[in-house]
Scaffold this motif. Structure first.
Motif: not given
Length: 59
Positions: A5-6, A32-34, A42-43, A50-51
């Motif tokens: 991911a960028p 977004l739901q992790i 990832e978006c 997102y971690i």
């Protein structure tokens, strides 16, 4: 083969919002739901990864 991911961000919540972060050059805000078993998401617009902080260094 996966592409990195960028951008990667460590977050404290399992539900986060992403808008691209670049004002008018960003993208529509999406929530977004992790997944709690996976620890990251990832978006779909900007590919920012997102971690969750509990999975930092494990993903």
């Amino acid at each position: 083969m996966t592409t990195q991911a960028p951008e990667t961000k460590i977050v404290e919540s399992y539900r986060i919002a992403c808008d691209g972060g670049e004002g008018p050059l960003g993208h529509p805000r999406v929530w977004l739901q992790i997944p709690e078993d996976l620890g990251w998401v990832e978006c779909p617009y900007c590919d920012c990864k997102y971690i969750h902080k509990d999975f930092e260094g494990k993903v």
